[in-house]
Motif scaffolding. Structure first.
Motif, PDB file in Angstrom:
ATOM      1  N   THR A 205       0.829  -1.210   0.000  1.00 29.35           N
ATOM      2  CA  THR A 205       0.000   0.000   0.000  1.00 29.35           C
ATOM      3  C   THR A 205       0.863   1.259   0.000  1.00 29.35           C
ATOM      4  N   ALA A 207      -0.138   5.456   0.782  1.00 28.17           N
ATOM      5  CA  ALA A 207      -1.177   6.438   1.095  1.00 28.17           C
ATOM      6  C   ALA A 207      -0.561   7.830   1.121  1.00 28.17           C
ATOM      7  N   SER A 230      -7.062  12.610   0.315  1.00 26.70           N
ATOM      8  CA  SER A 230      -6.091  11.522   0.368  1.00 26.70           C
ATOM      9  C   SER A 230      -6.375  10.502  -0.726  1.00 26.70           C
ATOM     10  N   LEU A 232      -5.205   6.246  -1.773  1.00 29.01           N
ATOM     11  CA  LEU A 232      -4.579   5.005  -1.317  1.00 29.01           C
ATOM     12  C   LEU A 232      -4.462   4.052  -2.492  1.00 29.01           C
TER      13      LEU A 232
END
Length: 414
Positions: A205, A207, A230, A232
């Motif tokens: 991941t 972010a 944001s 991700l």
């Protein structure tokens, strides 16, 4: 309330000069009011609310003309704002108005800045390097056996191995940066977090969040607004996008009290670019409380959540509650024990999947955390953390448990 580091260099002189103000205070009630006003001004300075701080210090000087601490803070604040002429005038006024000895006047001369320049915007950077082990990277189901359908068509199935828990080691890096954007306290911030697994790379991941926040003062309340966006990625592909708006309300409280309270109202919009019918938005109302002593801190919160689906999401709309409790206790001079508990409850409004899973989803996620922090220097720390998550649901295929052990190295203000 802790006094900012920049005020500590004034402490010897403040202790010497402030005695004149307290000797002349008429009643203990007036002393308490003046001290609260003084500590409120220091808090306003630390939060970059300079106009409010100047007004509070001027008000205190009008009430208690010989309050040396207020005179000194006001003079130094004017200098930090680049107003040298006003700062010099205040230092001269102090020497005329306060009953100072020659030695005290000499110390005041040494303290008076020779130049006053506007300070450049403050920046803060923190970095965290992490290594750890996760027993359930993919949130695999706790029970591989599952009953599908209902009535005469009901049948038992066994989940494929790929949907059962998978463990792996990981490494991660997190970087947080913030910078003052104005002298009124507006601040911008960036947060980046990357996690990489040894073998389960499809669960890697990244972010990234960008945001801005600004404080206000309304009557006896402190307000802080935050806006953030944001993104991700999961396995290298964009998985989720969020936009968040938040308003925090903090009531005025005696600065000497160890208790702090605040209320947060927030709106979050969530999008899943690669998943159909998953988008939604959430309204949140959260209350927070904290208690801080010299070697002990207790923090807790309780929130109500209303999650509204944008399309035909499985289970439809849902409502829930979130609670958390966190305790910090200093063990030795440089070590600290941290214990934490969180619980998230969700209740869906509609059947999860008609004719296949004929129940409305009921979800309860509980997380326990224990960490040992070792502060190597003033801006570096090592943390060993254990975390256990238990997701209990009325749909067994969605239940999962997981444990992580993680070692962090944190570096702030470098």
């Amino acid at each position: 309330m802790k006094i900012e580091r920049k005020h500590l260099r004034f402490l010897p002189l403040l202790l010497l000069l402030a005695s004149f103000a307290h000797v002349r205070a008429e009643t203990s009630a007036e002393q308490i009011d003046s001290e609260n006003l003084y500590m409120g001004a220091l808090k306003a300075i630390s939060e970059k609310r300079h106009d409010e701080a100047k007004a509070m210090l001027a008000n205190l000087i009008e009430k208690i003309p010989q309050h040396a601490g207020a005179w000194l803070e006001l003079a130094m604040l004017q200098c930090e704002l680049g107003n040298k002429a006003e700062a010099d005038r205040l230092f001269a006024k102090m020497k005329q108005s306060l009953p100072l000895s020659e030695d005290q006047i000499h110390k005041l001369d040494l303290l008076q800045p020779k130049e006053c320049h506007i300070k450049p915007p403050e920046k803060h950077i923190s970095v965290s390097l992490e290594v750890g082990y996760d027993t359930n990277v993919n949130q695999g189901a706790s029970n591989p056996n599952f009953m599908l359908g209902s009535g005469a068509t009901q049948q038992e199935i066994v989940l494929l191995p790929e949907y059962q828990p998978k463990a792996d080691r990981y490494a991660a890096i997190a970087v947080n940066m913030s910078k003052d954007l104005s002298r009124e306290g507006t601040q911008g911030f960036t947060q980046l977090r990357v996690r990489s697994y040894d073998t389960l790379t499809s669960y890697n991941t990244m972010a990234l969040a960008l945001g801005i926040e600004h404080p206000w003062k309304w009557r006896d309340f402190g307000l802080k607004g935050t806006a953030m966006a944001s993104a991700l990625t999961l396995g290298g592909k964009l998985y989720q996008k969020q936009e968040i708006a938040q308003l925090r309300l903090t009531p005025a409280i005696n600065p000497s009290s160890p208790w702090r309270f605040s209320t947060i109202a927030a709106y979050t919009n969530v999008q899943y670019p690669t998943l159909a019918n998953f988008d939604g938005h959430t309204w949140e109302l959260r209350s927070l409380a904290s208690y801080e002593a010299e070697k002990f801190m207790l923090q807790g919160g309780l929130a109500y959540l209303a999650d509204r689906a944008h399309a035909d999401r499985q289970g439809g709309h849902r409502e829930g509650y979130y609670a958390n409790l966190n305790v910090r206790r200093q063990l030795l001079q440089q070590t600290e024990l941290e214990l934490g508990w969180t619980q998230q409850l969700w209740r869906s409004a509609a059947i999860y999947s008609p004719n296949l899973i004929d129940v409305a989803r009921r979800q309860e996620i509980q997380t326990l955390k224990a960490a040992l922090n070792w502060y190597v220097t003033n801006n570096q720390a090592i943390q060993l953390e254990f975390r256990m998550t238990n997701n209990r649901e009325n749909i067994s295929i969605l239940q999962y448990n997981g444990k992580t052990v993680q070692l962090n190295w944190q570096w702030q203000n470098f």
